[in-house]
Design a protein around this motif. Sequence first.
Motif, PDB file in Angstrom:
ATOM      1  N   HIS A 156       0.827  -1.218   0.000  1.00 38.21           N
ATOM      2  CA  HIS A 156       0.000   0.000   0.000  1.00 38.21           C
ATOM      3  C   HIS A 156       0.861   1.269   0.000  1.00 38.21           C
ATOM      4  O   HIS A 156       0.516   2.271   0.649  1.00 38.21           O
ATOM      5  CB  HIS A 156      -0.936   0.008   1.204  1.00 38.21           C
ATOM      6  CG  HIS A 156      -1.879  -1.163   1.240  1.00 38.21           C
ATOM      7  ND1 HIS A 156      -2.896  -1.320   0.328  1.00 38.21           N
ATOM      8  CD2 HIS A 156      -1.925  -2.246   2.076  1.00 38.21           C
ATOM      9  CE1 HIS A 156      -3.547  -2.452   0.600  1.00 38.21           C
ATOM     10  NE2 HIS A 156      -2.981  -3.024   1.643  1.00 38.21           N
ATOM     11  N   SER A 157       1.993   1.219  -0.672  1.00 36.98           N
ATOM     12  CA  SER A 157       2.908   2.364  -0.817  1.00 36.98           C
ATOM     13  C   SER A 157       3.479   2.851   0.508  1.00 36.98           C
ATOM     14  O   SER A 157       3.991   3.970   0.597  1.00 36.98           O
ATOM     15  CB  SER A 157       2.216   3.529  -1.546  1.00 36.98           C
ATOM     16  OG  SER A 157       1.818   3.122  -2.844  1.00 36.98           O
ATOM     17  N   GLN A 158       3.382   2.029   1.559  1.00 38.55           N
ATOM     18  CA  GLN A 158       3.923   2.393   2.863  1.00 38.55           C
ATOM     19  C   GLN A 158       5.269   1.697   3.081  1.00 38.55           C
ATOM     20  O   GLN A 158       5.489   0.596   2.577  1.00 38.55           O
ATOM     21  CB  GLN A 158       2.949   1.991   3.976  1.00 38.55           C
ATOM     22  CG  GLN A 158       1.617   2.711   3.911  1.00 38.55           C
ATOM     23  CD  GLN A 158       1.778   4.220   3.967  1.00 38.55           C
ATOM     24  OE1 GLN A 158       2.425   4.754   4.864  1.00 38.55           O
ATOM     25  NE2 GLN A 158       1.199   4.903   2.983  1.00 38.55           N
ATOM     26  N   PRO A 159       6.177   2.311   3.834  1.00 35.58           N
ATOM     27  CA  PRO A 159       7.506   1.707   4.033  1.00 35.58           C
ATOM     28  C   PRO A 159       7.443   0.408   4.833  1.00 35.58           C
ATOM     29  O   PRO A 159       6.746   0.331   5.850  1.00 35.58           O
ATOM     30  CB  PRO A 159       8.284   2.784   4.778  1.00 35.58           C
ATOM     31  CG  PRO A 159       7.246   3.645   5.412  1.00 35.58           C
ATOM     32  CD  PRO A 159       6.064   3.617   4.505  1.00 35.58           C
ATOM     33  N   HIS A 160       8.145  -0.586   4.367  1.00 35.97           N
ATOM     34  CA  HIS A 160       8.261  -1.873   5.038  1.00 35.97           C
ATOM     35  C   HIS A 160       9.743  -2.233   5.134  1.00 35.97           C
ATOM     36  O   HIS A 160      10.472  -2.087   4.157  1.00 35.97           O
ATOM     37  CB  HIS A 160       7.537  -2.973   4.269  1.00 35.97           C
ATOM     38  CG  HIS A 160       6.049  -2.931   4.385  1.00 35.97           C
ATOM     39  ND1 HIS A 160       5.286  -1.862   3.942  1.00 35.97           N
ATOM     40  CD2 HIS A 160       5.162  -3.843   4.898  1.00 35.97           C
ATOM     41  CE1 HIS A 160       4.007  -2.116   4.174  1.00 35.97           C
ATOM     42  NE2 HIS A 160       3.904  -3.301   4.744  1.00 35.97           N
TER      43      HIS A 160
END
Length: 550
Positions: A156-160
């Motif tokens: 979801h385009s979030q940093p992991h």
Amino acid sequence: MVDTAPARVTDDPLSLPLTSPADEIGCDRILAAIDVGTNSIHMVVVKIQPSLPTFTIIDREKETVRLGNFCEKTGGLSKDAMERAIAALKRCCDIAHSLQAEDIVAVATSAVREASNGTEFLRRVKNEVGLAIDLISGTEEARRIYLGVLSGMEFHSQPHTIIDIGGGSTELILGTGEPHRFLSSTKVGAVRLTGQFISSNPVNEMEFNCLRAYVRGMLEPPTDDLKRHLASSETPRLVGTSGTIECLAALSAHDRLGFVPDPLNGYQIRYDDLVELVERLRHLTYTERLALPDMSARRAEIIVAGAVILQQAMELLGAEAITICERALREGLVVDWMLTHGLIEDRMQFQRSVRQRSVVKTAQKYRVNLTHGERVAQFAVTLFDQTREHLHAWGHLERELLWAAGILHNCGHFISHSAHHKHSYYLIRNGELLGYTETELETIANLARYHRKSPPKKKHSNYRNLPTKHHRQLVSQLSAMLRVAVALDRRSVGAIASLNCQFDADDRILHLVLTASRSGDDCASELWNLEYKKACFQEEFDVKLLPGLM
């Protein structure tokens, strides 16, 4: 005489055809992917549905062979470990063939990379099993792990942040589902550290403290570096892959839930629970660890070291929990195969040009004159394309390697002008270009090494490092093309606009028809340099090269 259409140097050098034949796109395809690791050999066999595109795992195989238990005297893979690995690989190939796999892709990682006889082992596998295994760098391993995780988890385009704890190394990756922000590989692994630090049963206090201090010291630099790639407002989600982390998740789940979820994908281990688990594991004997749920004999030997690595990583990253992803390197091999065969066009499309982008980034790092490099690369691939089937039968992969060498052939100037071709070899070989296997890196480096001065010779160690006669022939022929391409931009001013090859098969003559960029320019410097450098080309392809200016 065969006349082919001229190609201009203004054509996009990165526009390499990567798509599969149209009649194959709609058919399901079977692929096997094998990871030859420090602790185990893993294989997945998948059914790829190109029309979606997606893949389904139809079989998994695993065998613990402990390649990482090196021979103390030689620092190489032990005879017993190699025999176990070869037997396991034979079984994997038999299974893959029985499932009608059209291709088997295999990579080797930490243990084979570091072993003194790693190359010898790969040759044995090729001769005895018929399987070609690609040796990949730690950062390339991290990149493919990232691809594997992306195939099984939505970001979801979030940093992991992804952590993969292997037998010989631990990979840390930061990404949002787009191009990775950070890749690292550190020489801390569950098998490696068990051999280095643990001899007591249960683990005594002194060994445990030494192990924990060492792991923390090794992981501090990469975790600090990773955090520097985060904005102040970002708190990445932590994702864990690999057998060690899955085993710890199973133990945690059994403690919390009374059973082990199947699958484990998506299960979370809380940091506080992990701390308690590590304390319990370090006080258990091997026999007591073996009696735990979902614990194999081999895993029981190394689980304490693996748990310490995870605990220290979570502490350094400030993570309160870690989420399990059951897809990792093996699935990343599948995704990478799909990308290179033109089967993926969606959110991971950025990865299909990973090689080209990595080459350009490396060129910028070493202050290469990119305008000149691109002209040389384009001349080289134009010569390659227009002489294919007439003078050689190399394919798309070899074309890509030639292009990369063309861009980077002069990078050795970063160190010194004198003998810069030798420096180019060193920088390319050790620059960790992404998307390439170790053999491909060796090939690119050799091509750049031989763009000038002496042609390839068996007495040169870098030429001898090439694994097979096939690769040596590749370097000899493509470096001859690269020499011609370099000559065509002798002044680095774009004096030559285009080239057109016309082959006279009867007399074995290749006419090189050149067009000047500017009216009135006789291109004397380029033509002189071409006369000087064409000898290697003529010898390699048994032709007479006759250049002429239109």
